[in-house]
Design an enzyme around this catalytic site. Sequence first.
Site, PDB file in Angstrom:
ATOM      1  CB  CYS A 262      -0.971  -0.015   1.181  1.00 17.08           C
ATOM      2  SG  CYS A 262      -0.216   0.117   2.817  1.00 17.08           S
ATOM      3  CG  HIS A 310      -4.481   0.191   3.958  1.00 17.32           C
ATOM      4  ND1 HIS A 310      -3.791  -0.771   3.233  1.00 17.32           N
ATOM      5  CD2 HIS A 310      -5.432   0.668   3.111  1.00 17.32           C
ATOM      6  CE1 HIS A 310      -4.308  -0.874   2.021  1.00 17.32           C
ATOM      7  NE2 HIS A 310      -5.293  -0.008   1.921  1.00 17.32           N
ATOM      8  CG  HIS A 322      -6.680   0.602  -1.590  1.00 11.63           C
ATOM      9  ND1 HIS A 322      -6.829  -0.191  -0.478  1.00 11.63           N
ATOM     10  CD2 HIS A 322      -7.784   0.340  -2.354  1.00 11.63           C
ATOM     11  CE1 HIS A 322      -7.954  -0.883  -0.539  1.00 11.63           C
ATOM     12  NE2 HIS A 322      -8.550  -0.575  -1.676  1.00 11.63           N
TER      13      HIS A 322
END
Length: 346
Positions: A262, A310, A322
């Site tokens: 990510c 994240h 993402h």
Amino acid sequence: MASHRRPPQPGLVRAGRVTVLSAAAAAAAVTSALPAGAASHDSPADVRSKVEGLYEQAEQATQQFDAAREAEARLRGELDALRGESARTQQKVNDLRDSLGRVAGEQYRDGGIDPTLALLLTSDPGGYLDRAADLDRIASERAGQLRQLRAAQRVLDQERREAAGKLAELTRTRTELGAHKRTVLGKLGEARRLLGTLTAAQQASVGLGRADDGRTAFGGAVPDLPDLPAASGRAAEAVAAVRAALGMPYSWGSTGPTAFDCSGLMYWAYQHAGITLPRTSQEQLHAGQHVPLAEARPGDLVIYRGDASHVGMYVGGGKVIHAPYPGARVRYDPVNMLPVDAVVRP
């Protein structure tokens, strides 16, 4: 080019803990391996909840791995620089000793033992120099050379101590890397075992992996996003880069160009815009100005969860792009797919 970092601004809007996952999944936190055979009694919903928890833990460990690998690269560079400095200082020490040795040798051939020669013959030149109290007996030119030699020797000793410290720190960092890697692989392996207890149809219904990737350039149409301008020209370039990565696979520890985790995706996208972000999502939390979620613009980083484990990029229309988790591909998702911790404008 390094990014311009500004301190976080007040007024950050924390999004409600809305998620595309089930409430059970949001609360799931699997902290130990299941006994052999236990997973076979879990329903698909239970498996999904546990796998999501494992993916979250794997992502946390991945960010720690990324940070440790970044530290390893920095330490390697610092150690190499110290070794280069030590080599140059050692050469300086050698040159000074050779010069003094030639003078002392000439005096010895003329008769008598010069203090310079005694210095060269001693096994502890630093101690000898510290004990020497009468440099007036040494010619002024050689006295200056001796002082230079003593100073260079002290610098060399300090550089060697620093290099030894860096080497020890590098060894510890490599040990941490191995530990984080084992954690990631263990969590992902456990998730695979859990998913393996489901039939193909059940796995499709659970939707963790490629079956859930209808929001990529490969699996579905690109959403019709409103024409919202990016926060800057460079942010627009980063958005173009991240959209070009749609459909690329998730791979922990990767920064592209064909696979990403990510934070690696954010790092790669902004590199295309000439801005170097920090490597991890925790560091990216502090890589720019914080803005309210309601004022997010394309190119802003959306940091998720209280531990900032994240990150995605806002692209407009309430969507982020993402790299979700292992087995999935870079894709669009709603901005409120997970609890939003911050919106950062690099």
